[in-house]
Design a protein around this motif. Structure first.
Motif, short mmCIF file in Angstrom:
data_model
loop_
_atom_site.label_atom_id
_atom_site.label_comp_id
_atom_site.label_asym_id
_atom_site.label_seq_id
_atom_site.Cartn_x
_atom_site.Cartn_y
_atom_site.Cartn_z
N GLY A 182 0.83 -1.21 0.00
CA GLY A 182 0.00 0.00 0.00
C GLY A 182 0.87 1.25 0.00
N PHE A 183 0.33 2.33 0.57
CA PHE A 183 1.08 3.59 0.59
C PHE A 183 2.34 3.46 1.43
N THR A 184 2.20 2.81 2.60
CA THR A 184 3.34 2.70 3.52
C THR A 184 4.47 1.92 2.86
N GLY A 185 4.12 0.73 2.38
CA GLY A 185 5.14 -0.15 1.79
C GLY A 185 5.76 0.46 0.55
N LEU A 228 6.60 -7.54 -0.95
CA LEU A 228 5.80 -8.78 -1.01
C LEU A 228 4.36 -8.42 -0.69
N ASP A 229 3.43 -8.89 -1.50
CA ASP A 229 2.02 -8.70 -1.16
C ASP A 229 1.28 -9.99 -1.48
N GLN A 230 0.33 -10.31 -0.60
CA GLN A 230 -0.41 -11.55 -0.80
C GLN A 230 -1.35 -11.45 -2.01
N ASP A 231 -1.67 -10.24 -2.39
CA ASP A 231 -2.64 -10.00 -3.47
C ASP A 231 -1.97 -9.11 -4.52
N GLY A 258 -5.13 -3.61 -1.34
CA GLY A 258 -5.60 -3.39 0.03
C GLY A 258 -6.34 -2.06 0.09
N ALA A 259 -6.26 -1.40 1.22
CA ALA A 259 -7.02 -0.14 1.35
C ALA A 259 -6.50 0.96 0.43
N ALA A 260 -5.23 0.83 -0.03
CA ALA A 260 -4.64 1.91 -0.83
C ALA A 260 -5.50 2.30 -2.04
N ARG A 261 -6.07 1.31 -2.73
CA ARG A 261 -6.88 1.66 -3.90
C ARG A 261 -8.38 1.46 -3.62
N ARG A 262 -8.73 1.52 -2.33
CA ARG A 262 -10.15 1.36 -1.96
C ARG A 262 -10.67 2.54 -1.17
N ASN A 263 -9.81 3.47 -0.80
CA ASN A 263 -10.24 4.50 0.15
C ASN A 263 -10.96 5.65 -0.56
N ALA A 264 -11.31 6.67 0.23
CA ALA A 264 -12.13 7.76 -0.30
C ALA A 264 -11.31 8.88 -0.93
N GLY A 265 -9.99 8.85 -0.74
CA GLY A 265 -9.14 9.86 -1.36
C GLY A 265 -9.13 11.21 -0.65
N TYR A 266 -9.53 11.24 0.63
CA TYR A 266 -9.48 12.49 1.40
C TYR A 266 -8.05 12.68 1.90
N LEU A 267 -7.49 13.84 1.61
CA LEU A 267 -6.17 14.13 2.13
C LEU A 267 -6.33 15.21 3.20
N ALA A 312 2.13 -14.51 -0.12
CA ALA A 312 1.70 -14.26 1.27
C ALA A 312 2.84 -14.57 2.23
N VAL A 313 3.11 -13.65 3.12
CA VAL A 313 4.15 -13.86 4.15
C VAL A 313 3.48 -14.50 5.36
N THR A 314 4.02 -15.61 5.82
CA THR A 314 3.37 -16.31 6.94
C THR A 314 4.14 -16.18 8.25
N ASN A 316 -6.15 4.68 11.56
CA ASN A 316 -7.45 5.19 12.00
C ASN A 316 -8.05 6.17 10.98
N PHE A 317 -8.02 5.80 9.70
CA PHE A 317 -8.63 6.58 8.61
C PHE A 317 -7.76 7.72 8.09
N ALA A 318 -6.50 7.87 8.57
CA ALA A 318 -5.64 8.94 8.04
C ALA A 318 -4.46 8.35 7.28
N GLY A 319 -4.72 7.24 6.58
CA GLY A 319 -3.61 6.48 5.98
C GLY A 319 -3.01 7.10 4.74
N ILE A 320 -3.73 7.99 4.06
CA ILE A 320 -3.09 8.58 2.87
C ILE A 320 -1.93 9.47 3.32
N PRO A 321 -2.18 10.46 4.21
CA PRO A 321 -1.01 11.22 4.65
C PRO A 321 -0.07 10.40 5.53
C1 LIG Z 1 -13.31 2.45 2.35
C2 LIG Z 1 -12.11 3.15 2.92
C3 LIG Z 1 -12.06 4.56 2.88
C4 LIG Z 1 -10.92 5.23 3.40
N1 LIG Z 1 -10.82 6.57 3.21
C5 LIG Z 1 -9.67 7.21 3.55
C6 LIG Z 1 -9.48 8.57 3.21
O1 LIG Z 1 -10.32 9.19 2.56
N2 LIG Z 1 -8.31 9.18 3.59
C7 LIG Z 1 -7.33 8.51 4.27
O2 LIG Z 1 -6.31 9.12 4.61
N3 LIG Z 1 -7.47 7.18 4.57
C8 LIG Z 1 -8.61 6.53 4.20
N4 LIG Z 1 -8.73 5.19 4.45
C9 LIG Z 1 -7.64 4.48 5.11
C10 LIG Z 1 -6.44 4.26 4.18
O3 LIG Z 1 -6.86 3.75 2.93
C11 LIG Z 1 -5.47 3.28 4.83
O4 LIG Z 1 -5.12 3.77 6.10
C12 LIG Z 1 -4.21 3.14 3.97
O5 LIG Z 1 -4.50 2.60 2.71
C13 LIG Z 1 -3.20 2.25 4.68
O6 LIG Z 1 -2.13 2.07 3.82
P1 LIG Z 1 -1.12 0.88 4.04
O7 LIG Z 1 -0.14 0.94 2.97
O8 LIG Z 1 -0.59 0.95 5.42
O9 LIG Z 1 -2.05 -0.42 3.99
P2 LIG Z 1 -2.90 -1.05 2.80
O10 LIG Z 1 -3.02 -0.12 1.66
O11 LIG Z 1 -4.16 -1.58 3.37
O12 LIG Z 1 -1.99 -2.25 2.31
C14 LIG Z 1 -1.72 -3.36 3.13
C15 LIG Z 1 -1.29 -4.49 2.23
O13 LIG Z 1 -0.75 -5.55 3.02
C16 LIG Z 1 -0.97 -6.74 2.31
N5 LIG Z 1 -0.78 -7.88 3.22
C17 LIG Z 1 -1.44 -8.12 4.38
N6 LIG Z 1 -1.00 -9.26 4.94
C18 LIG Z 1 -0.05 -9.76 4.13
C19 LIG Z 1 0.78 -10.92 4.16
N7 LIG Z 1 0.70 -11.80 5.16
N8 LIG Z 1 1.65 -11.13 3.16
C20 LIG Z 1 1.74 -10.25 2.14
N9 LIG Z 1 0.98 -9.13 2.05
C21 LIG Z 1 0.10 -8.88 3.03
C22 LIG Z 1 -2.40 -6.57 1.81
O14 LIG Z 1 -2.69 -7.46 0.75
C23 LIG Z 1 -2.43 -5.11 1.42
O15 LIG Z 1 -2.17 -4.92 0.03
C24 LIG Z 1 -9.86 4.48 3.99
C25 LIG Z 1 -9.93 3.08 4.01
C26 LIG Z 1 -11.03 2.42 3.48
C27 LIG Z 1 -11.05 0.92 3.50
#
Ligand SMILES: Cc1cc2nc3c(=O)[nH]c(=O)nc-3n(C[C@H](O)[C@H](O)[C@H](O)COP(=O)(O)OP(=O)(O)OC[C@H]3O[C@@H](n4cnc5c(N)ncnc54)[C@H](O)[C@@H]3O)c2cc1C
Length: 437
Positions: free
Chosen positions: A47-50, A67-70, A75-84, A218-220, A376-381
């Motif tokens: 996602g954004f962090t990785g 490494l990503d399982q999918d 994950g949430a990176a391409r599913r969120n609402a896009g609020y910054l 998938a990392v186990t 806690n919903f602030a994952g984009i920044p």
């Molecule tokens: C519907 C929705 C709306 C949101 N709206 C906002 C918003 O408007 N603004 C905002 O700032 N945030 C929002 N968020 C939150 C934000 O999207 C997340 O906080 C952010 O995407 C987290 O990024 P990440 O990279 O940490 O994790 P993610 O993007 O969730 O990525 C985690 C990845 O880890 C992978 N993974 C997990 N376990 C394993 C494993 N064992 N082996 C390999 N890979 C694994 C998953 O497949 C996934 O791709 C929203 C979230 C959702 C679901």
């Protein structure tokens, strides 16, 4: 299907039960290649962090394996609402009370850096992701919430210089075309993006810098050993000098130290069919993002690339299959905008966020295993920011210091990653918000 609500009247026949963003930036599984036996840094989660960590580390000359399982970004990176934005679940006042004034301000200041950091990154890297800065409208769900909003936002103006403007109920329609609310606050400089294109841009930059992405892996288990961190995957074992766990709401139970501290919860979103220009401008005249003032929010925004509303709510409660999710979300649309009750949904989807027991993001690491999560919903920044911080921590740079690394990462006895209590907690939050009416 027995028990499934009818879609007639609420959804287009062609409704897609996947994120709207995927129309422009669909995550696609890359063909599997063999895993390298050793790398400098292995990143779990794309996602954004990785991806940000991978980009920075690859540019610093490290060999990086993501490494990503999918499929990357699914994950949430391409599913969120896009609020910054630059708010946490706790207000600045709450954090100053809890951690002392200096630490509370330091946390909010870092969040502000995370917010501007994304804007600078988008500009610097020329990521075309429909970045807009039309501001946000926070709609008060009661007169008490309206008063509380002003009380919460004033210290942010005083300590950090963040502007806001209160909009009384009588003038609300100039900001939001609904009579459900009791006025609200405008934060004029907040922004919005197309999450799919932003993540796609980050991924392309990380790959161009030399990071290798192995999705569908998938990392186990992740175990520090004398010769490096061993990452056991369903496609073999990789040994890394450092490992980053960036799995947020998808954190597997197998990573038990983190699973005990992260509360995964489901969030729900939908997109409407195309509206007329008049319907869109009546609903959101200034094209701002909107959230309401409840703990468990409803939220609406205009799509950045078409005349649709993207919206969501009802987070944290299991809602059955995709058709039930769509029916539930259409109910929110009708309640907030009765004038749009015949508008149909084109997309409905869900994804996992991560809460924590102190409702704060956490970053840290030991024995060369690092983590950044719990947004806690602030994952984009914060995800984008923690990715850069983690890279700096691994590089031993002073820029790796973070105010969020200084607080303990709490868990609860007997909690191992199954948040059975979430629906109860959400009901409690709803009751608290209703009590303030
Ligand atoms: C519907 C929705 C709306 C949101 N709206 C906002 C918003 O408007 N603004 C905002 O700032 N945030 C929002 N968020 C939150 C934000 O999207 C997340 O906080 C952010 O995407 C987290 O990024 P990440 O990279 O940490 O994790 P993610 O993007 O969730 O990525 C985690 C990845 O880890 C992978 N993974 C997990 N376990 C394993 C494993 N064992 N082996 C390999 N890979 C694994 C998953 O497949 C996934 O791709 C929203 C979230 C959702 C679901």
């Amino acid at each position: 299907m027995k028990g499934t609500p009818p879609m007639d009247g609420i959804a287009l026949p062609s409704i897609k039960f996947e994120p709207y963003w995927w129309d422009a930036a669909r995550p696609v599984l890359q063909p599997a290649t063999s895993l390298p036996p050793r790398v400098d840094v292995a990143v779990v989660g794309s996602g954004f962090t990785g991806m940000r960590a991978a980009l920075e580390l690859a540019r610093a000359g490290r060999s990086v394996l993501v490494l990503d399982q999918d499929a990357a970004g699914s994950g949430a990176a391409r599913r969120n609402a896009g609020y910054l934005g630059r708010v946490l679940k706790h207000s600045l006042t709450t954090l100053m009370k809890k951690h002392g004034e200096a630490q509370g301000i330091a946390m909010y200041r870092e969040l502000g850096d995370a917010f501007t950091g994304v804007i600078e990154l988008i500009e610097r890297e020329r990521i075309d992701c429909h970045f807009t800065r039309h501001g946000r409208f926070i709609a008060a769900t009661s007169t008490k919430h309206y008063d509380a909003l002003a009380i919460d936002l004033e210290p942010m103006r005083g300590h950090l210089g963040y502007p806001f403007e209160m909009v009384p109920r009588a003038e609300q329609r100039r900001e939001f075309g609904s009579d459900l609310y009791h006025g609200g606050a405008i934060i004029p400089d907040l922004a919005a993006i197309h999450s799919g294109l932003y993540h796609q841009g980050l991924t392309e930059r990380a790959k161009a810098a030399g990071a290798v992405i192995s999705d569908g892996t998938a990392v186990t288990a992740v175990t520090p050993e004398p010769d490096g961190v061993h990452l056991v995957t369903d496609r073999g074992t990789v040994v890394a000098r450092d490992a980053i766990i960036a799995t947020n709401g998808y954190t597997p139970r197998g990573l038990s130290w983190l699973a005990k501290r992260v509360i995964p919860f489901q969030a729900y979103m939908a997109a409407t069919e195309e509206l007329s220009e008049a319907q869109l401008r009546d609903a959101i005249p200034n094209l701002r993002t909107m959230i309401d003032s409840n703990t468990n929010i409803d939220f609406f925004r205009p799509a950045p690339d078409s005349r649709r509303l993207l919206f969501g709510g009802g987070t944290g409660v299991p809602r059955g299959d995709a058709t039930e999710i769509a029916a539930f979300l259409h109910g929110i649309l009708r309640r907030v905008f009765p004038q749009l009750s015949t508008v149909k949904l084109s997309h409905a989807w869900t994804g996992y966020c991560a809460g924590t027991f102190d409702m704060m993001p956490h970053i840290g690491g030991r024995d060369h295993v690092w983590y950044g999560l719990g947004y806690n919903f602030a994952g984009i920044p914060m995800g984008t920011h923690f990715g850069a911080k983690l890279a700096a921590m691994i590089e031993g740079k002073a820029e790796g210091r973070s105010a969020f690394a200084e607080t303990p990462f709490p868990t609860l006895p007997f909690y191992s990653g199954d948040p059975w209590f979430l629906p109860l907690a959400m009901r409690y939050f709803d009751w608290k918000d209703r009590k303030a009416s």
